[in-house]
Design an enzyme around this catalytic site. Structure first.
Site, mmCIF file in Angstrom:
data_model
loop_
_atom_site.group_PDB
_atom_site.id
_atom_site.type_symbol
_atom_site.label_atom_id
_atom_site.label_comp_id
_atom_site.label_asym_id
_atom_site.label_seq_id
_atom_site.Cartn_x
_atom_site.Cartn_y
_atom_site.Cartn_z
ATOM 1 N N ASN A 123 0.811 -1.227 0.000
ATOM 2 C CA ASN A 123 0.000 0.000 0.000
ATOM 3 C C ASN A 123 0.841 1.272 0.000
ATOM 4 O OD1 ASN A 123 -2.741 -0.711 -0.065
ATOM 5 N ND2 ASN A 123 -2.619 -1.456 2.039
ATOM 6 N N VAL A 125 -1.634 0.729 -2.779
ATOM 7 C CA VAL A 125 -1.335 -0.230 -3.843
ATOM 8 C C VAL A 125 -1.415 0.363 -5.258
ATOM 9 C CG1 VAL A 125 -3.663 -1.238 -3.970
ATOM 10 C CG2 VAL A 125 -1.677 -2.599 -4.605
ATOM 11 N N SER A 146 -3.168 -5.451 -6.712
ATOM 12 C CA SER A 146 -4.363 -6.127 -6.190
ATOM 13 C C SER A 146 -5.568 -5.193 -6.202
ATOM 14 C CB SER A 146 -4.119 -6.677 -4.788
ATOM 15 O OG SER A 146 -3.659 -5.659 -3.940
ATOM 16 N N ARG A 156 -19.135 -8.261 -2.014
ATOM 17 C CA ARG A 156 -19.973 -9.389 -2.426
ATOM 18 C C ARG A 156 -20.403 -10.220 -1.219
ATOM 19 N NH1 ARG A 156 -16.794 -12.234 -7.134
ATOM 20 N NH2 ARG A 156 -18.656 -13.542 -7.184
ATOM 21 N N HIS A 178 -7.840 1.888 -3.968
ATOM 22 C CA HIS A 178 -7.989 0.969 -2.836
ATOM 23 C C HIS A 178 -7.739 1.832 -1.604
ATOM 24 C CE1 HIS A 178 -7.590 -2.356 -0.102
ATOM 25 N NE2 HIS A 178 -6.333 -2.073 0.157
HETATM 26 N N1 LIG Z 1 -3.395 -4.409 -1.221
HETATM 27 C C1 LIG Z 1 -4.062 -4.771 -0.147
HETATM 28 O O1 LIG Z 1 -5.285 -5.024 -0.226
HETATM 29 C C2 LIG Z 1 -3.319 -4.914 1.169
HETATM 30 C C3 LIG Z 1 -3.921 -5.517 2.280
HETATM 31 C C4 LIG Z 1 -3.187 -5.619 3.443
HETATM 32 C C5 LIG Z 1 -1.896 -5.096 3.517
HETATM 33 N N2 LIG Z 1 -1.327 -4.513 2.429
HETATM 34 C C6 LIG Z 1 0.028 -3.939 2.427
HETATM 35 O O2 LIG Z 1 0.996 -4.961 2.264
HETATM 36 C C7 LIG Z 1 2.260 -4.476 2.749
HETATM 37 C C8 LIG Z 1 2.903 -5.529 3.652
HETATM 38 O O3 LIG Z 1 2.159 -5.686 4.848
HETATM 39 P P1 LIG Z 1 2.605 -6.746 5.955
HETATM 40 O O4 LIG Z 1 1.542 -6.747 7.004
HETATM 41 O O5 LIG Z 1 3.000 -8.027 5.317
HETATM 42 O O6 LIG Z 1 3.924 -6.050 6.528
HETATM 43 P P2 LIG Z 1 5.123 -6.778 7.307
HETATM 44 O O7 LIG Z 1 5.830 -5.699 8.048
HETATM 45 O O8 LIG Z 1 4.618 -7.972 8.058
HETATM 46 O O9 LIG Z 1 6.076 -7.327 6.131
HETATM 47 C C9 LIG Z 1 6.810 -6.498 5.290
HETATM 48 C C10 LIG Z 1 8.016 -7.275 4.831
HETATM 49 O O10 LIG Z 1 8.721 -6.476 3.863
HETATM 50 C C11 LIG Z 1 10.110 -6.656 4.096
HETATM 51 N N3 LIG Z 1 10.864 -5.549 3.530
HETATM 52 C C12 LIG Z 1 10.945 -4.267 3.966
HETATM 53 N N4 LIG Z 1 11.758 -3.560 3.188
HETATM 54 C C13 LIG Z 1 12.218 -4.400 2.222
HETATM 55 C C14 LIG Z 1 13.095 -4.242 1.110
HETATM 56 N N5 LIG Z 1 13.690 -3.072 0.839
HETATM 57 N N6 LIG Z 1 13.344 -5.315 0.347
HETATM 58 C C15 LIG Z 1 12.762 -6.517 0.602
HETATM 59 N N7 LIG Z 1 11.910 -6.710 1.635
HETATM 60 C C16 LIG Z 1 11.643 -5.673 2.434
HETATM 61 C C17 LIG Z 1 10.218 -6.737 5.624
HETATM 62 O O11 LIG Z 1 11.446 -7.299 6.042
HETATM 63 C C18 LIG Z 1 9.014 -7.592 5.971
HETATM 64 O O12 LIG Z 1 9.309 -8.963 5.966
HETATM 65 C C19 LIG Z 1 1.950 -3.149 3.456
HETATM 66 O O13 LIG Z 1 2.245 -2.097 2.592
HETATM 67 C C20 LIG Z 1 0.449 -3.236 3.705
HETATM 68 O O14 LIG Z 1 -0.142 -1.959 3.846
HETATM 69 C C21 LIG Z 1 -2.015 -4.425 1.252
#
Ligand SMILES: NC(=O)c1ccc[n+]([C@@H]2O[C@H](COP(=O)([O-])OP(=O)(O)OC[C@H]3O[C@@H](n4cnc5c(N)ncnc54)[C@H](O)[C@@H]3O)[C@@H](O)[C@H]2O)c1
Length: 315
Positions: A123, A125, A146, A156, A178
């Site tokens: 995000n 995203v 996504s 839904r 999103h």
């Molecule tokens: N699109 C959606 O619908 C949706 C839904 C939920 C969460 N998200 C997003 O997904 C993302 C991840 O969330 P999460 O809960 O898994 O976070 P998290 O903190 O559990 O995991 C993030 C991971 O990214 C890694 N990371 C950080 N910097 C990095 C880099 N430079 N290179 C490689 N890896 C790196 C970290 O080490 C960690 O393992 C967030 O941005 C969150 O907002 C999106």
């Protein structure tokens, strides 16, 4: 060079990434899964943990912690790396921090010779997907996010509960960002082929429209509610990513509201936003242009303006 084995490279083995990986394994969606994270030890631990489940899995999968060079023959590079949203923080607040994370990811993936499809979940995203497109130089059909796929699933589900209809027979979409400016084009919402708005009218009209508004508000606020309760959301998005991955690897031509580059559709261009798209092995086969009402068009343009402003000055 791509081969005939179905290979996914996952960058970011946090909660979202591993929910996706766990779901891929349980559904036997690919043959090879490489886990990449800035925290190499974490990726190694996750690979070990998943491998220990293989004895109970319905299909075999090669799973290992790897490097960016391992992306060279992947079909899909999924990016879930970044910083999770904190309670009260908007998705756009995350932007600056995550943009620099992506600089360190997309370039080495592209340099590996990767020639597949980028699937982004980090995000905000829509903007992170646009950043991936800009940094990679790929054809935008091969860079998707996504988007509102999860929001659409939530919609839904809630409509199904309210109307007592199986969500699989509810056809309705969440479009746009999103995030806070997303909206439901109710004129396009159907139960089977019956327009949902046709259920409203008469004496019950206000009650019906208020219920639809309540559902739309609940979808928009769902992530905030979950984050308040358990700090992060991950299972739903993990399953949404898995479903999109299946559509790509299976060359399905299935419809999902993913984040796609608009090139004239809905009167918009040079912006990534959640719109219904046909997805197959080439990524976005085509964006579906729905017949939105004038009011819905305004909502969509407003959402696109928010996304365009968010992207400005980032790269
Ligand atoms: N699109 C959606 O619908 C949706 C839904 C939920 C969460 N998200 C997003 O997904 C993302 C991840 O969330 P999460 O809960 O898994 O976070 P998290 O903190 O559990 O995991 C993030 C991971 O990214 C890694 N990371 C950080 N910097 C990095 C880099 N430079 N290179 C490689 N890896 C790196 C970290 O080490 C960690 O393992 C967030 O941005 C969150 O907002 C999106």
């Amino acid at each position: 060079m791509r081969t005939d084995k179905r290979k996914v490279a996952l960058v970011g083995t946090g909660m979202v990434g591993m929910s996706y990986a766990y779901s891929l394994l349980n559904q036997g969606v690919c043959d090879e899964l490489v886990l990449i994270d800035i925290n190499r030890k974490r990726a190694e631990g996750e690979a070990m943990d998943l491998n220990h489940g293989l004895a109970f899995s319905a299909s075999h999968m090669k799973i290992y912690a790897g490097e960016y060079r391992d992306c060279s023959d992947a079909d899909i590079v999924a990016i879930c790396a970044g910083v999770a949203q904190k309670p009260g923080e908007t998705r756009l607040d995350l932007l600056k921090r995550n943009a620099s994370v992506f600089q360190s990811i997309v370039q080495p993936v592209a340099e590996s010779g990767f020639n597949g499809i980028f699937l982004v979940a980090t995000n905000p995203v829509d903007i992170m997907t646009r950043i991936t497109y800009s940094l990679s130089g790929f054809n935008p059909k091969r860079v998707l996010g996504s988007g509102t796929a999860l929001d659409t699933a939530r919609l839904r589900y809630l409509l199904g509960e309210s109307l007592r209809v199986d969500p699989r027979n509810v056809h309705a979409y969440v479009m746009g960002e999103h995030g806070d400016s997303e909206f439901v084009p109710w004129s396009q919402a159907m139960i089977a082929t019956k327009p949902i708005l046709s259920l409203c009218g008469g004496e019950e009209d206000m009650v019906c429209r208020e219920e639809l508004k309540r559902i739309e508000d609940e979808v928009r606020g769902a992530a905030y509610k979950i984050i308040e309760a358990k700090q992060a959301t991950y299972y739903g998005i993990g399953m949404a990513l898995t479903r999109i991955t299946r559509a790509i690897l299976g060359d399905e031509n299935s419809v999902f509201t993913v984040s796609a580059m608009l090139r004239g559709e809905y009167g918009q261009s040079e912006v990534y936003a959640g719109v219904p798209c046909i997805i197959n092995k080439n990524g976005i086969q085509r964006v579906l242009s729905l017949d939105l009402t004038e009011e819905e068009k305004k909502q969509f343009h407003k959402s696109c303006d928010t996304l365009r402003e968010g992207f400005e000055g980032i790269l």
